[in-house]
Design an enzyme around this catalytic site. Structure first.
Site, PDB file in Angstrom:
ATOM      1  N   ARG A 230      56.807  47.229  30.924  1.00  0.00           N
ATOM      2  CA  ARG A 230      58.254  47.376  31.109  1.00  0.00           C
ATOM      3  C   ARG A 230      58.540  48.655  32.261  1.00  0.00           C
ATOM      4  O   ARG A 230      57.809  49.694  32.041  1.00  0.00           O
ATOM      5  CB  ARG A 230      58.927  47.898  29.767  1.00  0.00           C
ATOM      6  CG  ARG A 230      60.540  47.865  29.784  1.00  0.00           C
ATOM      7  CD  ARG A 230      61.331  48.530  28.626  1.00  0.00           C
ATOM      8  NE  ARG A 230      62.535  48.642  28.758  1.00  0.00           N
ATOM      9  CZ  ARG A 230      63.270  49.358  28.165  1.00  0.00           C
ATOM     10  NH1 ARG A 230      62.873  49.885  27.021  1.00  0.00           N
ATOM     11  NH2 ARG A 230      64.469  49.433  28.289  1.00  0.00           N
ATOM     12  N   HIS A 231      59.523  48.545  32.721  1.00  0.00           N
ATOM     13  CA  HIS A 231      59.719  49.367  34.070  1.00  0.00           C
ATOM     14  C   HIS A 231      60.106  50.984  33.332  1.00  0.00           C
ATOM     15  O   HIS A 231      60.288  51.085  32.119  1.00  0.00           O
ATOM     16  CB  HIS A 231      60.977  49.063  34.714  1.00  0.00           C
ATOM     17  CG  HIS A 231      62.073  48.861  33.835  1.00  0.00           C
ATOM     18  ND1 HIS A 231      62.986  50.151  33.646  1.00  0.00           N
ATOM     19  CD2 HIS A 231      62.963  47.921  33.429  1.00  0.00           C
ATOM     20  CE1 HIS A 231      64.247  49.592  32.786  1.00  0.00           C
ATOM     21  NE2 HIS A 231      64.093  48.353  32.707  1.00  0.00           N
TER      22      HIS A 231
ATOM     23  N   GLU B 117      65.480  40.812  34.159  1.00  0.00           N
ATOM     24  CA  GLU B 117      66.006  41.235  32.681  1.00  0.00           C
ATOM     25  C   GLU B 117      66.969  39.938  32.647  1.00  0.00           C
ATOM     26  O   GLU B 117      67.669  39.169  33.448  1.00  0.00           O
ATOM     27  CB  GLU B 117      66.654  42.223  32.796  1.00  0.00           C
ATOM     28  CG  GLU B 117      67.197  42.625  31.451  1.00  0.00           C
ATOM     29  CD  GLU B 117      66.226  42.788  30.306  1.00  0.00           C
ATOM     30  OE1 GLU B 117      65.540  41.544  30.058  1.00  0.00           O
ATOM     31  OE2 GLU B 117      65.910  43.847  29.747  1.00  0.00           O
TER      32      GLU B 117
END
Length: 203
Positions: free
Chosen positions: A18-19, A95
């Protein structure tokens, strides 16, 4: 012998990241496909994971990310540290689109749409659509580059859907910023090697 070789060809691993954190993450706002950059903490988080991966045994051949800048910036930091290719951003890894909910905080969502806002608010991308585009990307990678080990940088809701689809037996957890997971395909079934790990952020 032929059976063994066939099974080896069908083994595949992917990493799921995840960023890093953004200002909207810090404020509790839903981002969806709104293109928000990493903040200073998010950049430090990406550096922390890249440092961890540089000290571990190298397993990744390339990094690919969503085409949204918070994921691309995270992926670029990792790719440069590991000196591996950064592939073109893939919109299938974006997303979930949250429609009119994007940019809102929890209190605002509950005030406007109630606690069941996910079923009431307009424009929210369904789970099935999120899973379909993500799985299509994975299937394409399997077909075109069956031996390439990809580190995928994407987004919380998107990754939760993909992990749930591939490893339904895993406990559903909130995926933290810069969480690191590894899934391995053996034959027709995916197995978790690592799940939602953030030890690199505690150093």
């Amino acid at each position: 012998m032929l059976f063994i070789e066939k099974e080896m060809r069908r083994r595949l691993i992917i990493g799921l990241v995840r960023h890093g954190k953004t200002d909207w993450n810090a404020e509790g706002k839903i981002q969806g496909q709104t293109d928000i950059p990493l903040n200073a903490e998010g950049l430090r988080q990406a550096e922390a994971l890249s440092e961890r991966l540089s000290r571990e045994k190298r397993i990744w051949d390339a990094v690919v990310s969503s085409d949204l800048q918070r994921a691309q910036s995270t992926a670029r930091i990792i790719a440069e540290k590991l000196a591996i290719p950064l592939l073109e951003g893939d919109p299938r890894l974006r997303e979930r689109y949250f429609g009119e909910v994007e940019g809102t905080k929890e209190l605002e969502r509950h005030t406007r749409w109630g606690k069941d806002w996910r079923q009431v608010a307009n424009g929210i991308e369904p789970d099935e659509a999120v899973r379909t585009r993500g799985l299509n990307a994975i299937k394409q990678w399997q077909s075109e580059h069956p031996n390439r080990k990809l580190l995928v940088v994407s987004h919380g809701s998107f990754l939760a859907q993909i992990i749930s689809e591939l490893c339904a037996e895993l406990e559903d957890q909130h995926l933290n910023n810069l969480s690191y997971s590894i899934l391995e395909l053996r034959g027709e079934k995916w197995y978790p090697q690592l799940y939602n790990c953030t030890i690199h952020l505690d150093l």
